[in-house]
Structures are given as structure tokens and as C-alpha cells.
Design a protein around this motif. Structure first.
Motif, short mmCIF file in Angstrom:
data_model
loop_
_atom_site.label_atom_id
_atom_site.label_comp_id
_atom_site.label_asym_id
_atom_site.label_seq_id
_atom_site.Cartn_x
_atom_site.Cartn_y
_atom_site.Cartn_z
N LEU A 68 0.86 -1.18 0.00
CA LEU A 68 0.00 0.00 0.00
C LEU A 68 0.89 1.23 0.00
O LEU A 68 1.59 1.50 0.97
CB LEU A 68 -0.92 -0.01 1.22
CG LEU A 68 -1.84 -1.23 1.34
CD1 LEU A 68 -2.66 -1.17 2.62
CD2 LEU A 68 -2.76 -1.33 0.12
N LEU A 69 0.86 1.99 -1.10
CA LEU A 69 1.77 3.11 -1.27
C LEU A 69 1.06 4.46 -1.38
O LEU A 69 1.66 5.49 -1.08
CB LEU A 69 2.64 2.91 -2.52
CG LEU A 69 3.48 1.63 -2.55
CD1 LEU A 69 4.13 1.48 -3.92
CD2 LEU A 69 4.54 1.66 -1.47
N HIS A 70 -0.19 4.46 -1.83
CA HIS A 70 -0.88 5.73 -2.08
C HIS A 70 -1.22 6.43 -0.77
O HIS A 70 -1.67 5.82 0.20
CB HIS A 70 -2.15 5.50 -2.90
CG HIS A 70 -1.87 5.05 -4.29
ND1 HIS A 70 -1.30 5.85 -5.23
CD2 HIS A 70 -2.06 3.84 -4.89
CE1 HIS A 70 -1.16 5.18 -6.37
NE2 HIS A 70 -1.61 3.96 -6.18
N MET A 71 -0.99 7.76 -0.77
CA MET A 71 -1.13 8.53 0.46
C MET A 71 -2.56 8.51 1.01
O MET A 71 -2.76 8.46 2.22
CB MET A 71 -0.68 9.98 0.21
CG MET A 71 -0.49 10.78 1.48
SD MET A 71 0.57 9.95 2.69
CE MET A 71 2.04 9.73 1.69
N ASP A 72 -3.56 8.52 0.12
CA ASP A 72 -4.94 8.53 0.63
C ASP A 72 -5.26 7.23 1.35
O ASP A 72 -6.01 7.22 2.34
CB ASP A 72 -5.93 8.80 -0.50
CG ASP A 72 -5.90 7.72 -1.57
OD1 ASP A 72 -4.83 7.13 -1.78
OD2 ASP A 72 -6.95 7.48 -2.20
N VAL A 73 -4.68 6.11 0.88
CA VAL A 73 -4.90 4.83 1.55
C VAL A 73 -4.21 4.82 2.92
O VAL A 73 -4.77 4.36 3.92
CB VAL A 73 -4.39 3.67 0.68
CG1 VAL A 73 -4.53 2.34 1.41
CG2 VAL A 73 -5.15 3.63 -0.64
N ILE A 74 -2.99 5.34 2.97
CA ILE A 74 -2.25 5.39 4.24
C ILE A 74 -3.00 6.26 5.25
O ILE A 74 -3.09 5.93 6.44
CB ILE A 74 -0.83 5.91 3.99
CG1 ILE A 74 -0.05 4.92 3.12
CG2 ILE A 74 -0.09 6.14 5.32
CD1 ILE A 74 1.28 5.43 2.63
N GLU A 75 -3.57 7.36 4.78
CA GLU A 75 -4.35 8.23 5.67
C GLU A 75 -5.59 7.51 6.19
O GLU A 75 -5.97 7.64 7.35
CB GLU A 75 -4.73 9.52 4.94
CG GLU A 75 -3.53 10.44 4.69
CD GLU A 75 -3.90 11.64 3.84
OE1 GLU A 75 -4.97 11.60 3.18
OE2 GLU A 75 -3.13 12.61 3.81
N ARG A 76 -6.24 6.70 5.31
CA ARG A 76 -7.43 5.96 5.75
C ARG A 76 -7.05 4.91 6.80
O ARG A 76 -7.81 4.66 7.74
CB ARG A 76 -8.12 5.28 4.56
CG ARG A 76 -8.71 6.24 3.55
CD ARG A 76 -9.88 5.62 2.79
NE ARG A 76 -9.56 4.37 2.14
CZ ARG A 76 -9.11 4.25 0.89
NH1 ARG A 76 -8.92 5.33 0.15
NH2 ARG A 76 -8.88 3.07 0.37
N ILE A 77 -5.89 4.30 6.65
CA ILE A 77 -5.43 3.32 7.65
C ILE A 77 -5.16 4.01 8.98
O ILE A 77 -5.56 3.51 10.04
CB ILE A 77 -4.16 2.59 7.14
CG1 ILE A 77 -4.52 1.70 5.95
CG2 ILE A 77 -3.53 1.76 8.25
CD1 ILE A 77 -3.31 1.13 5.23
N SER A 78 -4.50 5.17 8.93
CA SER A 78 -4.24 5.92 10.15
C SER A 78 -5.55 6.27 10.86
O SER A 78 -5.70 6.06 12.07
CB SER A 78 -3.46 7.20 9.82
OG SER A 78 -3.32 8.01 10.96
#
Length: 448
Positions: A68-78
Motif C-alpha cells: 500500500l503506497l498511495h497517500m490517501d490509503v495510508i491516511e485511511r489506515i491511520s
């Protein structure tokens, strides 16, 4: 905090576990999800719901078949798992407890040693700190502004040597401090100086996020820097920020945006009083990058020629701003080589990059690694496998010394380009050295 919100949080013991901290820092979400399942009882289907992912995607991440590299996905995980933003290299999330509030720990904290207690007893409490800060005189002087400028120069030096990841909290803290000073009534010259310093700090913060390939945050800080410079009509610095944003767009494979941004930067530079040839040369080279990414050969060569023409007009008496001092002859030469390299003109690119690399300062670890991988790529394009692998091996040392996702991206690209030659002795030797120096990069994914 309401009970429903509390139920979403991960156990403190998990968030403070070194294994979890390292997994978050590396953005190893397969490991993060495994830890969340084992230690918090949050199963993959629940992870998927909280993070707005499909269960199959979560399963692939856990199995190591997807990253998972895309920033919007990382933000959703956070946000979905309530992992504090700083653990994943993000800005503070809106749901996090404000920094000025005290949180009662939900788990016992180990008692301080007698020595620690004695030392702490000699410090004022946080309420006294606040009172003293309010009462303190903050009568700024030109020497104060000079000190702030000196600290920015030091930040840039350390960014070149080590990367900006560890510097960022200090830079952001200083930025917010200066922005706070701007809210107070001050004389016009002092306000102008503070705006300039705040703009430089915001650009530096944006640069650290850009170098970490966290593009959303980078653009936000670049935009803040642009607004701060515009508030005092500093057109030259606005040109500088727009040039940074143009380079970012080039790396995002948005060459049309890159060209529009650097054109706007050149307009700002022409509108400014006292724009120096060095600034114009730097902007022309950024234009060359944009054209090269678009594949426009004639326009790229024209922009390169313009950059060299402006550079030839530089005088020692020019009032160059400090932020363009880095654009020296070595930088001009290596950027010319990179522009040719972007066009696929490896025959022209190789000697230029090699010459600049010989002249580059040894302490600029990121620059040396970055340019060495460019040189290795051009040598590989020319069929010089042994030379390319040797150059890339020499780049591993500075690459390991600096925290830069851009450098890591170039390393992964070169590693992928070696695929057809995996059995050749030079490639085998490089692979062995890579596993020894940077083992985590061997299995890394390519730059999107």
C-alpha cells in the motif's frame, strides 16, 4: 472522549511496542495488520471496514502479495485504526488529542528512578512554563532574524547530509513559532522579515515531504510558503516555490503541470525587481526538465541553452538570494545531464553526470547517491553493464547514509532495469552488495 471513539483505539502497549513502531515507520502494512489482529483482536474483515478497503486487498497485504503506497490509503489506515499520524509519517490527524491537553494514561507507567525524580523536581511545571512564556519579552531585532536565517541554512545542510525526516519536527515547530510571531503587532520591516523566514521554513518542510514522496503534504506546505511570500510581494521567492512544485509534478509524472508551474515561476521572476541570472538559470533548467519529461527534444535543448546563457552572465556582485546559492556550476552540469537522460540521450548525459559527480561535495550524501544512480542508468542504457553496476555499488554508501525515498526510488528503478542481466557477474556482485548494505530495498516496489 466518547466511548465509541475510545473503542476504536489500539492498546497503548501495541502503539508503544518497538516492533509496531518500526512496522509503521517502514509502512510495512502486512506486519501492521498482523500485529493489530494478534494484539488488538481486530480481524482482517474489520480492518477492511475501518479503512475502506476490500477484504481481499487486506488479505493480499497480509500475505505479502501487495503493498500500500498511495497517500490517501495510508491516511485511511491511520484514521481507521487510530494510528497516530506521526507513526506513519503523516501530519497530526484531526481526531488526535490536541497537544495542549493532558491525557490520563490508560496503563500504568513505570515509576521514575530516584535520580530522575530529583532531576525533574528542579524543573518548573508545565503551568509555570506557560505563564513564563506569556510574560516573556519577545522584542525581536535584526540579529534575531539573522539567527533564524542561520538555523534554516543549517537545516538545509543537514537535509543534504542525512535527509529531512528527522529534521521535520524541529522545522515545523520553528515554522509555527514564527507564524505565531506574525500574529503580533510589529513594524513593517520586521513583519516582512518574519514572512520571509516563515516562507522559507514552509518550503523546507514541503521539501522534506517531497523527498519522502509524501506528495499531498508537500503540496500543502509549498502552498503555504507561496501564500506567505505573496503576503509581502516577494515575487522571487514565489518563483522559487513554484519551481519546487514544478519539480514535484515532474516526479509525479505530470509534465503538463510541471511546465505550467515553471512558466508561472518565470513570470514571477520577471515581475520581481533584481532577479539575478543565477535564479533565471535555475528556472530555465526546471523548464528543461518539464519539456524533457514531455519528450519535447527541441524545447528541452532550447531551455538548456537558455540556462547556460543565464549562468554565463553571473557576476560575483549579483545580489543572489541565499536559497539559490546551491545552483552552482556543478549543479548546472549535472542537471543538464539529467535533462538529456530524461530524453533518452544517454550519450550526451553520461559524461556530464560523471563530471559533476567527480566535483560534488562528499558530504552531500543525497546528491551523490541521486546523481550516481542517474549515471548508472545512463551507462546501462549504453550497454556498459560492468560500469553501471560499479557506479551503482559506489552509490550504496551515500544512499544508506541518507533517509530519502526519492533516492530509494532511483535505486529500485536501477535494480529493476538489471533484471535481464541477473546472471551476469557484475549484476550478481551488485545484488550481493545491495543485500548487505540495504537489504530492505531489495524487495521494495518500484516508484509508481
Amino acid at each position: 472522549m466518547s466511548e465509541p471513539s475510545r473503542s476504536k483505539e489500539l492498546p497503548v502497549r501495541l502503539l508503544t511496542d518497538p516492533v509496531m513502531i518500526e512496522a509503521c515507520r517502514a509502512r510495512d502494512f502486512g506486519r501492521v495488520f498482523q500485529l493489530v489482529k494478534a494484539r488488538a483482536g481486530i480481524y482482517p474483515s474489520m480492518i477492511a471496514r475501518r479503512c475502506d478497503l476490500t477484504p481481499s486487498r487486506v488479505g493480499e497485504v497480509i500475505d505479502g502479495r501487495r503493498q500500500l503506497l498511495h497517500m490517501d490509503v495510508i491516511e485511511r489506515i491511520s484514521d481507521g485504526l487510530r494510528i497516530p499520524g506521526h507513526m506513519l509519517g503523516l501530519a497530526r490527524r484531526t481526531w488526535e488529542t490536541p497537544q495542549n491537553l493532558t491525557v490520563t494514561p490508560r496503563e500504568p507507567i513505570a515509576a521514575a528512578s530516584p535520580a530522575d525524580a530529583q532531576w525533574a523536581a528542579g524543573l518548573p511545571g508545565t503551568d509555570v512554563d506557560s505563564i513564563l512564556a506569556l510574560a516573556a519579552e519577545r522584542d525581536l531585532s535584526p540579529s534575531t532574524l539573522n539567527a533564524l536565517h542561520s538555523s534554516i541554512a543549517d537545516y538545509w545542510r543537514r537535509d543534504d547530509e542525512h535527509g529531512g525526516e528527522t529534521l521535520r519536527p524541529a522545522v515545523v515547530g520553528q515554522l509555527r513559532y514564527v507564524v505565531g510571531l506574525l500574529k503580533e503587532e510589529r513594524s513593517s520591516p520586521m513583519r516582512e522579515g518574519l514572512h520571509g523566514i516563515a516562507a522559507e521554513l514552509a518550503r523546507l518542510t514541503g521539501w522534506t515531504y517531497f523527498d519522502a514522496r509524501q506528495d499531498h503534504q508537500a503540496r500543502a506546505y509549498f502552498t503555504e510558503a507561496l501564500g506567505l511570500a505573496k503576503a509581502v510581494d516577494d515575487h522571487r521567492f514565489m518563483a522559487n516555490v513554484l519551481a519546487c512544485m514544478s519539480l514535484q509534478a515532474t516526479y509525479q509524472d505530470k509534465p503538463g503541470d510541471a511546465l505550467a508551474l515553471v512558466t508561472a515561476a518565470q513570470d514571477q521572476a520577471r515581475a520581481a525587481v533584481g532577479t539575478t541570472p543565477r535564479v533565471l538559470a535555475m528556472l530555465a533548467m526546471r523548464e528543461a526538465f518539464a519539456h524533457a519529461t514531455l519528450g519535447n527534444h527541441h524545447a528541452t535543448h532550447s531551455a538548456i541553452s537558455e540556462a547556460h546563457t543565464h549562468f554565463g552572465r553571473i557576476s560575483t556582485d549579483d545580489p543572489d538570494p541565499a536559497w539559490v546559492a546551491y545552483f552552482d556550476e556543478t549543479k548546472l552540469v549535472v542537471d543538464t545531464g539529467i535533462a538529456h537522460g530524461r530524453l533518452g540521450e544517454a550519450v550526451l548525459a553520461e559524461p556530464l553526470i560523471a563530471d559533476a559527480l567527480r566535483r560534488e561535495h562528499r558530504r552531500n550524501h543525497r546528491g551523490r547517491a541521486f546523481h550516481a544512480f542517474w549515471l548508472a542508468r545512463t551507462q546501462l542504457q549504453r550497454g556498459k553493464l560492468d560500469e553501471a553496476c560499479h557506479t551503482a555499488m559506489e552509490a550504496l554508501g551515500p544512499a544508506a547514509a541518507v533517509s530519502s525515498q526519492r533516492v530509494a526510488g532511483h535505486l529500485r528503478e536501477f535494480h529493476e532495469q538489471l533484471e535481464p542481466f541477473r546472471r551476469e557477474p557484475a549484476a550478481v556482485a551488485f545484488e550481493s552488495r545491495l543485500r548487505e548494505v540495504l537489504p530492505r530495498q531489495v524487495s521494495g516496489s518500484p516508484r509508481p
